[in-house]
Design an enzyme around this catalytic site. Structure first.
Site, PDB file in Angstrom:
ATOM      1  N   HIS A  15       0.824  -1.208   0.000  1.00 23.71           N
ATOM      2  CA  HIS A  15       0.000   0.000   0.000  1.00 23.71           C
ATOM      3  C   HIS A  15       0.864   1.267   0.000  1.00 23.71           C
ATOM      4  O   HIS A  15       1.735   1.427   0.858  1.00 23.71           O
ATOM      5  CB  HIS A  15      -0.861  -0.027   1.277  1.00 23.71           C
ATOM      6  N   GLU A  42       0.384  -0.419  -4.786  1.00 23.76           N
ATOM      7  CA  GLU A  42      -0.765   0.482  -4.903  1.00 23.76           C
ATOM      8  C   GLU A  42      -0.253   1.904  -4.766  1.00 23.76           C
ATOM      9  O   GLU A  42       0.646   2.169  -3.954  1.00 23.76           O
ATOM     10  CB  GLU A  42      -1.773   0.169  -3.783  1.00 23.76           C
ATOM     11  N   ASP A  44      -1.647   6.355  -5.297  1.00 28.05           N
ATOM     12  CA  ASP A  44      -2.780   7.276  -5.469  1.00 28.05           C
ATOM     13  C   ASP A  44      -2.395   8.341  -6.488  1.00 28.05           C
ATOM     14  O   ASP A  44      -1.379   9.018  -6.319  1.00 28.05           O
ATOM     15  CB  ASP A  44      -3.091   7.980  -4.146  1.00 28.05           C
ATOM     16  N   HIS A  57      -1.988  11.183  -1.877  1.00 28.75           N
ATOM     17  CA  HIS A  57      -3.262  10.666  -1.372  1.00 28.75           C
ATOM     18  C   HIS A  57      -4.263  11.787  -1.133  1.00 28.75           C
ATOM     19  O   HIS A  57      -5.408  11.734  -1.614  1.00 28.75           O
ATOM     20  CB  HIS A  57      -3.015   9.889  -0.079  1.00 28.75           C
ATOM     21  N   GLU A 117      -4.608   3.662  -8.032  1.00 32.25           N
ATOM     22  CA  GLU A 117      -5.890   4.172  -7.534  1.00 32.25           C
ATOM     23  C   GLU A 117      -6.071   5.568  -8.093  1.00 32.25           C
ATOM     24  O   GLU A 117      -5.274   6.471  -7.812  1.00 32.25           O
ATOM     25  CB  GLU A 117      -5.974   4.218  -6.005  1.00 32.25           C
TER      26      GLU A 117
HETATM   27  O1  G3P Z   1      -6.622   1.350  -2.806  1.00 33.64           O
HETATM   28  C1  G3P Z   1      -6.955   0.916  -1.543  1.00 33.64           C
HETATM   29  C2  G3P Z   1      -6.834   1.977  -0.497  1.00 33.64           C
HETATM   30  O2  G3P Z   1      -5.659   2.681  -0.694  1.00 33.64           O
HETATM   31  C3  G3P Z   1      -8.008   2.917  -0.499  1.00 33.64           C
HETATM   32  O3  G3P Z   1      -8.013   3.797   0.581  1.00 33.64           O
HETATM   33  O4  G3P Z   1      -7.681   6.002   1.604  1.00 33.64           O
HETATM   34  O5  G3P Z   1      -5.828   4.367   1.593  1.00 33.64           O
HETATM   35  O6  G3P Z   1      -6.509   5.477  -0.521  1.00 33.64           O
HETATM   36  P1  G3P Z   1      -6.960   4.951   0.822  1.00 33.64           P
HETATM   37 CA    CA Z   2      -5.097   4.485  -2.052  1.00 32.46          CA
END
Ligand code: G3P
Ligand code: CA
Length: 252
Positions: A15, A42, A44, A57, A117
């Site tokens: 993440h 992952e 953002d 993010h 994402e």
């Molecule tokens: O992509 C999964 C997760 O990252 C979604 O929540 O707030 O951590 O971007 P967040």
């Molecule tokens: Ca995310």
């Protein structure tokens, strides 16, 4: 009978690069995740004022950089000047805020998988999805496993589908619209998604069965607890996004 979507991705996904071990969404974080053996990441992505996709993010620069205000109000040239590492710890001071293109090129060169994402600044949902599709379509080798696009915003997935219809999509859901997940499953199917990526607590064995029967894969975020990871594997989910690259072996 409905066919289950192909899933050419590893089970474990790091993440934001390496969870909390390094400043999220910076290149040093992704490199650190790879040193723990992770093969899928992952991140953002959102749009700068001059139309460049960058990694962050929050909508606001304050938490993860030394800047202030809305990230998408700045040009990429301005964003690149910010320190995106010092907020985390002194050893990462000076780490720049990267473009999505830089991360994608690193993944491609190292044969790593990427989950983008699409995290639009409010009001830029479709535009951000479209730009992400265009960029990945241009960069990603045709003979490699494609990246996976995910978003909480159906309009972003719609945008990505318009520009890159062959790149797989997953719908992120934090809370079910109707309590059962049926409405969200319908939205995911309408968007041609290959996966539903849910807040891990939402998954039950019955729901996994229902989503698989609908032809989609089951993924969870953000799983940092061993007991919960075991539960999710036991009920048959396909993928786990974690901060704890130091706890979970991606080979398991
Ligand atoms: O992509 C999964 C997760 O990252 C979604 O929540 O707030 O951590 O971007 P967040
Ligand atoms: Ca995310």
């Amino acid at each position: 009978m409905t066919t289950l979507a192909a899933w050419p991705y590893p089970r474990w996904v790091a993440h934001r690069g390496a969870g909390k071990l390094a400043p999220e969404n910076t290149l040093v974080a992704f490199r650190m995740g790879a040193t723990y053996g992770y093969r899928m990441f992952e991140c953002d992505a959102k749009l700068s004022q001059d139309g460049v996709l960058f990694l962050m993010h929050d909508t606001d620069l304050k938490r993860t950089t030394n800047g202030t205000g809305t990230g998408s109000d700045r040009t990429m040239g301005e964003l690149a000047q910010f320190d995106a590492g010092a907020w985390h710890s002194r050893s990462f001071a000076g780490e720049p805020l990267p473009t999505l293109e830089a991360l994608a090129r690193w993944c491609i060169a190292n044969h790593l998988h990427l989950n983008v994402e699409i995290k639009p600044t409010p009001g830029q949902e479709e535009l951000t999805g479209k730009a992400t599709g265009e960029l990945m379509q241009r960069l990603w080798p045709r003979d490699a496993v494609p990246p996976l696009f995910t978003s909480f915003k159906p309009d972003s997935l719609r945008g990505a589908r318009a520009s890159a219809p062959h790149i797989p999509r997953g719908l992120l859901v934090d809370k079910f619209a109707d309590g059962t997940g049926e409405a969200d499953t319908r939205i995911a199917l309408e968007l041609g998604c290959v996966a539903m990526v849910l807040n891990h607590a939402l998954w039950s064995a019955e729901l996994v069965e229902r989503v698989h029967a609908a032809g989609m894969r089951c993924s969870s975020y953000t799983v940092n607890d061993e007991w919960e990871a075991r539960r999710l594997i036991d009920i048959g989910t396909d993928s786990i996004i974690t901060d704890r690259v130091d706890l979970f072996s991606p080979a398991s």
